[in-house]
Design a protein around this motif. Sequence first.
Motif, short mmCIF file in Angstrom:
data_model
loop_
_atom_site.label_atom_id
_atom_site.label_comp_id
_atom_site.label_asym_id
_atom_site.label_seq_id
_atom_site.Cartn_x
_atom_site.Cartn_y
_atom_site.Cartn_z
N ARG A 171 59.65 65.56 -96.22
CA ARG A 171 58.99 65.29 -94.94
C ARG A 171 57.50 65.04 -95.15
N VAL A 172 56.87 65.80 -96.04
CA VAL A 172 55.44 65.59 -96.33
C VAL A 172 55.24 64.22 -96.96
N LEU A 173 56.07 63.87 -97.92
CA LEU A 173 55.95 62.56 -98.56
C LEU A 173 56.17 61.43 -97.57
N ASP A 174 57.10 61.62 -96.63
CA ASP A 174 57.32 60.60 -95.61
C ASP A 174 56.09 60.40 -94.73
N LEU A 175 55.38 61.49 -94.44
CA LEU A 175 54.18 61.39 -93.61
C LEU A 175 53.10 60.55 -94.28
N PHE A 176 52.98 60.70 -95.60
CA PHE A 176 51.93 60.01 -96.33
C PHE A 176 52.44 58.81 -97.11
N ALA A 177 53.58 58.26 -96.71
CA ALA A 177 54.16 57.13 -97.42
C ALA A 177 53.35 55.86 -97.22
N THR A 178 52.65 55.74 -96.11
CA THR A 178 51.81 54.56 -95.89
C THR A 178 50.38 54.88 -96.29
N LYS A 179 49.68 53.88 -96.72
CA LYS A 179 48.30 54.12 -97.15
C LYS A 179 47.40 54.43 -95.96
N TRP A 180 47.77 53.99 -94.78
CA TRP A 180 46.89 54.16 -93.64
C TRP A 180 46.87 55.58 -93.10
N THR A 181 47.92 56.34 -93.29
CA THR A 181 47.92 57.72 -92.80
C THR A 181 46.80 58.52 -93.44
N SER A 182 46.70 58.47 -94.74
CA SER A 182 45.65 59.23 -95.41
C SER A 182 44.27 58.66 -95.10
N MET A 183 44.18 57.34 -94.96
CA MET A 183 42.89 56.72 -94.62
C MET A 183 42.43 57.14 -93.23
N VAL A 184 43.35 57.19 -92.26
CA VAL A 184 43.00 57.60 -90.90
C VAL A 184 42.54 59.05 -90.89
N LEU A 185 43.29 59.93 -91.55
CA LEU A 185 42.91 61.34 -91.60
C LEU A 185 41.54 61.52 -92.25
N HIS A 186 41.31 60.83 -93.36
CA HIS A 186 40.02 60.94 -94.04
C HIS A 186 38.88 60.42 -93.15
N THR A 187 39.10 59.29 -92.50
CA THR A 187 38.06 58.72 -91.64
C THR A 187 37.76 59.62 -90.45
N LEU A 188 38.81 60.17 -89.84
CA LEU A 188 38.58 61.08 -88.72
C LEU A 188 37.76 62.29 -89.16
N ASP A 189 38.05 62.82 -90.31
CA ASP A 189 37.35 64.01 -90.79
C ASP A 189 35.94 63.70 -91.29
N ALA A 190 35.83 62.69 -92.15
CA ALA A 190 34.56 62.43 -92.83
C ALA A 190 33.54 61.71 -91.94
N ARG A 191 33.98 60.78 -91.13
CA ARG A 191 33.03 59.96 -90.37
C ARG A 191 32.88 60.37 -88.91
N HIS A 192 33.90 61.01 -88.37
CA HIS A 192 33.88 61.26 -86.92
C HIS A 192 34.06 62.72 -86.56
N GLU A 193 33.84 63.61 -87.51
CA GLU A 193 33.88 65.05 -87.28
C GLU A 193 35.18 65.50 -86.62
N GLY A 194 36.29 64.84 -86.94
CA GLY A 194 37.60 65.28 -86.47
C GLY A 194 38.16 64.56 -85.27
N GLY A 195 37.37 63.74 -84.58
CA GLY A 195 37.88 63.05 -83.40
C GLY A 195 37.16 61.75 -83.13
N ALA A 196 37.86 60.77 -82.57
CA ALA A 196 37.25 59.49 -82.25
C ALA A 196 38.15 58.74 -81.28
N ARG A 197 37.57 57.80 -80.58
CA ARG A 197 38.36 56.90 -79.75
C ARG A 197 39.00 55.86 -80.65
N THR A 198 40.07 55.27 -80.15
CA THR A 198 40.83 54.33 -80.96
C THR A 198 39.99 53.14 -81.42
N GLY A 199 39.17 52.59 -80.54
CA GLY A 199 38.34 51.44 -80.90
C GLY A 199 37.32 51.77 -81.98
N VAL A 200 36.71 52.93 -81.87
CA VAL A 200 35.74 53.38 -82.87
C VAL A 200 36.44 53.58 -84.21
#
Length: 98
Positions: free
Chosen positions: A28-57
């Motif tokens: 199940r964990v591997l399925d969650l991170f099977a696409t490259k965008w899942t980890s990129m979205v999580l990293h971007t939310l954490d590193a650039r937006h302090e955990g939250g952002a609007r979809t457009g941002v």
Amino acid sequence: MTTPPNSDLAPDPAPVTDDWREDCAPRRVLDLFATKWTSMVLHTLDARHEGGARTGVLHRSLPGISKKMLTQTLRDMETSGLILRDVLATMPPRSNIV
């Protein structure tokens, strides 16, 4: 002296356990991170937006992702419980990805 009839064959394989069935935790964990965008979205939310952002941002922060792929990735992540979508009661309606 005779040898057992199957003595020249390899030993029986280990019995199959339920440790690696399709719905086990590691799969199940591997399925969650099977696409490259899942980890990129999580990293971007954490590193650039302090955990939250609007979809457009978030979309502007991820070069190379289409709106369709971002939407699909966010929906999959929300379904799996990795993120929350906070809908604000404003006009026009807004939502934050947390």
